[in-house]
Design a protein around this motif. Structure first.
Motif, mmCIF file in Angstrom:
data_model
loop_
_atom_site.group_PDB
_atom_site.id
_atom_site.type_symbol
_atom_site.label_atom_id
_atom_site.label_comp_id
_atom_site.label_asym_id
_atom_site.label_seq_id
_atom_site.Cartn_x
_atom_site.Cartn_y
_atom_site.Cartn_z
ATOM 1 N N GLY A 145 0.787 -1.219 0.000
ATOM 2 C CA GLY A 145 0.000 0.000 0.000
ATOM 3 C C GLY A 145 0.821 1.272 0.000
ATOM 4 N N HIS A 163 -2.792 4.649 1.472
ATOM 5 C CA HIS A 163 -3.700 3.577 1.099
ATOM 6 C C HIS A 163 -3.677 2.490 2.174
ATOM 7 C CE1 HIS A 163 -5.036 4.804 -2.865
ATOM 8 N NE2 HIS A 163 -3.795 5.120 -3.203
ATOM 9 N N ILE A 167 -1.778 -1.314 -3.812
ATOM 10 C CA ILE A 167 -1.939 -0.376 -4.915
ATOM 11 C C ILE A 167 -1.820 -1.164 -6.210
ATOM 12 C CG2 ILE A 167 -0.965 1.643 -6.072
ATOM 13 C CD1 ILE A 167 0.021 2.587 -3.321
ATOM 14 N N SER A 183 -6.218 1.648 -5.812
ATOM 15 C CA SER A 183 -5.992 0.664 -4.757
ATOM 16 C C SER A 183 -7.206 -0.226 -4.537
ATOM 17 C CB SER A 183 -5.654 1.381 -3.443
ATOM 18 O OG SER A 183 -5.600 0.473 -2.356
ATOM 19 N N ASP A 185 -8.341 -0.564 -1.753
ATOM 20 C CA ASP A 185 -9.099 0.040 -0.641
ATOM 21 C C ASP A 185 -10.278 0.882 -1.127
ATOM 22 O OD1 ASP A 185 -7.983 2.409 -1.556
ATOM 23 O OD2 ASP A 185 -6.727 2.759 0.195
ATOM 24 N N ARG A 187 -10.225 3.293 -3.278
ATOM 25 C CA ARG A 187 -9.905 4.692 -3.514
ATOM 26 C C ARG A 187 -8.807 4.834 -4.569
ATOM 27 N NH1 ARG A 187 -8.165 6.960 2.198
ATOM 28 N NH2 ARG A 187 -6.962 5.018 2.129
ATOM 29 N N TRP A 200 -7.952 12.684 -2.543
ATOM 30 C CA TRP A 200 -8.519 11.344 -2.604
ATOM 31 C C TRP A 200 -9.751 11.313 -3.504
ATOM 32 C CZ3 TRP A 200 -5.803 7.403 -0.837
ATOM 33 C CH2 TRP A 200 -4.839 7.642 0.155
#
Length: 460
Positions: A145, A163, A167, A183, A185, A187, A200
């Motif tokens: 990340g 993150h 990624i 990512s 995540d 985002r 973001w």
């Protein structure tokens, strides 16, 4: 086991020994072991340091020579002789390696001059990397990340966290001012290269699978497992949500002129949207997930690569131009040469293929022993890079002739690419390392191949 050769490094601080047990060993001058150089499949016949002590050359009865850095990490395997080697040496400037063999030939190969940069800092697999199109910087990102910014000398300039999951993509903006990351995540992020500040992009409801800038750098496209793609301004403002896919959206890109967006995914369909989010064309034909979509440099064709074992060429309005068949398994990716005359495809069958724009296969790139998961053309279109789960990257000529095998990663090579000026190669690997390879490797390898096809006369 017998010691066949021994020598001091040029500075007198290390020892190098070659052994009949197929290894070479590095030692401190006091006798403390530093590294064991393993990989040869037969006994060594010689080993030597470069003039600056940064590189080690080993030659062996397995018909291969190998180059190693000062820590004992493999840099390259020099393959081409057909019988055991008899000797090998590095030129005084470290730029060239000379080998001789029982096959009756001598060969010239690119040397290294100094140890090639190894980019250490990630805690696990490095999944992607990118060169700054405007200067001597590059970025890597990975499973940990974290986003790392490096100089081309291999010096870490900044390691960025933010993150909370791996990624999956990173890219510089065309002006070099921003770094875009995507990512798992849910985002994406826009990072200032100079300050490290971040904006973001948070609207997705699933893993992000890709992200990229428009040709002018003013817009961003993201794709996701949430079955949507999204268009953003570079200040983070959401402009449009692109809907219609019946499943995850695995790939997306802008058209070459920046006036449209292409998306493709698990439903086997590619869609072309306007920048206002309106659907302009639907490209149907694949029977399984589409892993990649790429427009040609001249904007006249679109390439899609699918798990159904085929790639397809399309007209931008949706008309099918050609079906590229021949791969024995999933086609994972591909791309066009800069002049748009050749198409590259690669996949799980460990073979890359070159096609003309009419869909005829013109070359098979064989040699990898694992799935090929990345590749592309050099900026001048003269060479092709492929990277594989077998732990190597390979360089090929435009005609499909192998030029070089880049060894040094200890696990799968996950991505690779040329710098925008063609001066460097960047590869990233599952073992948490990224490696930089100089452009001289490609140029000298091409010349070495020309020289190696003939015997050297006594006068030479």
């Amino acid at each position: 086991s017998r010691v066949l050769a021994a020598m001091f490094s040029p500075d007198g601080e290390r020892l190098l020994t070659a052994w009949r047990d197929r290894t070479a060993r590095l030692w401190q001058a006091t006798g403390e072991p530093l590294a064991v150089l393993r990989g040869h499949e037969s006994g060594l016949v010689g080993a030597s340091f470069s003039a600056d002590g940064a590189t080690v050359l080993t030659v062996a009865g397995d018909a291969h020579a190998r180059l190693w850095d000062a820590q004992g990490q493999l840099i390259a395997t020099l393959r081409g002789h057909h019988r055991p080697l008899t000797c090998g040496s590095l030129s005084p400037d470290g730029a060239t390696v000379l080998t001789g063999s029982w096959d009756g030939t001598a060969r010239l190969w690119p040397g290294c001059g100094a140890a090639l940069p190894v980019l250490r800092g990630h805690q696990c697999a490095v999944l992607c990397g990118a060169f700054d199109p405007t200067g001597p910087r590059l970025a890597t990102a990975g499973q940990d990340g974290r986003l790392a910014l490096w100089s081309r000398s291999g010096r870490l300039r900044r390691m960025t966290t933010g993150h909370s999951d791996e990624i999956t993509a990173c890219q510089f903006s065309p002006d070099g001012e921003l770094l875009l990351t995507a990512s798992r995540d849910h985002r994406a992020a826009l990072w200032s290269v100079d300050s490290g500040t971040v904006v973001w992009l948070r609207e997705h409801a699933g893993w992000l699978t890709s992200a990229g800038f428009s040709p002018d750098g003013r817009l961003v496209l993201t794709t996701s497992l949430d079955q949507t793609a999204r268009l953003w301004r570079r200040d983070g403002r959401l402009l449009a949500v692109l809907r219609g896919h019946d499943g995850a959206v695995h790939a997306g890109c802008f058209s070459r002129d920046g006036t449209a967006v292409l998306t493709a995914g698990a439903d086997g369909v590619t869609r072309r949207f306007g920048l206002d989010g309106t659907l302009r064309a639907t490209l149907r034909g694949h029977s399984d997930c589409i892993a990649a979509v790429t427009p040609s440099p001249d904007g006249q064709l679109v390439l899609t690569c699918s798990w159904d074992g085929s790639a397809r060429l399309w007209q931008p309005d949706g008309g099918e131009r050609a079906v590229l068949r021949g791969h024995g398994s999933w086609v994972l990716g591909g791309g066009f040469s800069p002049d748009a005359e050749l198409v590259l495809t690669y996949g799980r069958d460990a073979v890359a293929r070159l096609w003309d724009r009419g869909g005829q296969c013109v070359a098979l790139l064989r040699g990898h022993r694992g799935a090929i998961i990345g590749g592309g053309f050099s900026p001048d279109g003269a060479q092709v890079l492929t990277v594989s789960q077998d732990g190597t990257a390979r360089l090929w000529s435009r005609s499909g002739r192998r030029l070089a095998v880049l060894s040094g990663h200890h696990d799968a090579v996950l991505s690779g690419g040329f710098s925008h000026d063609g001066a460097w190669l960047l590869t990233t690997g599952a073992a948490g390392l990224a490696r930089l390879w100089p452009a001289s490797l490609t140029a000298l390898r091409a010349r070495a191949d020309e020289l190696a096809v003939r015997d050297f006369s006594p006068e030479e």
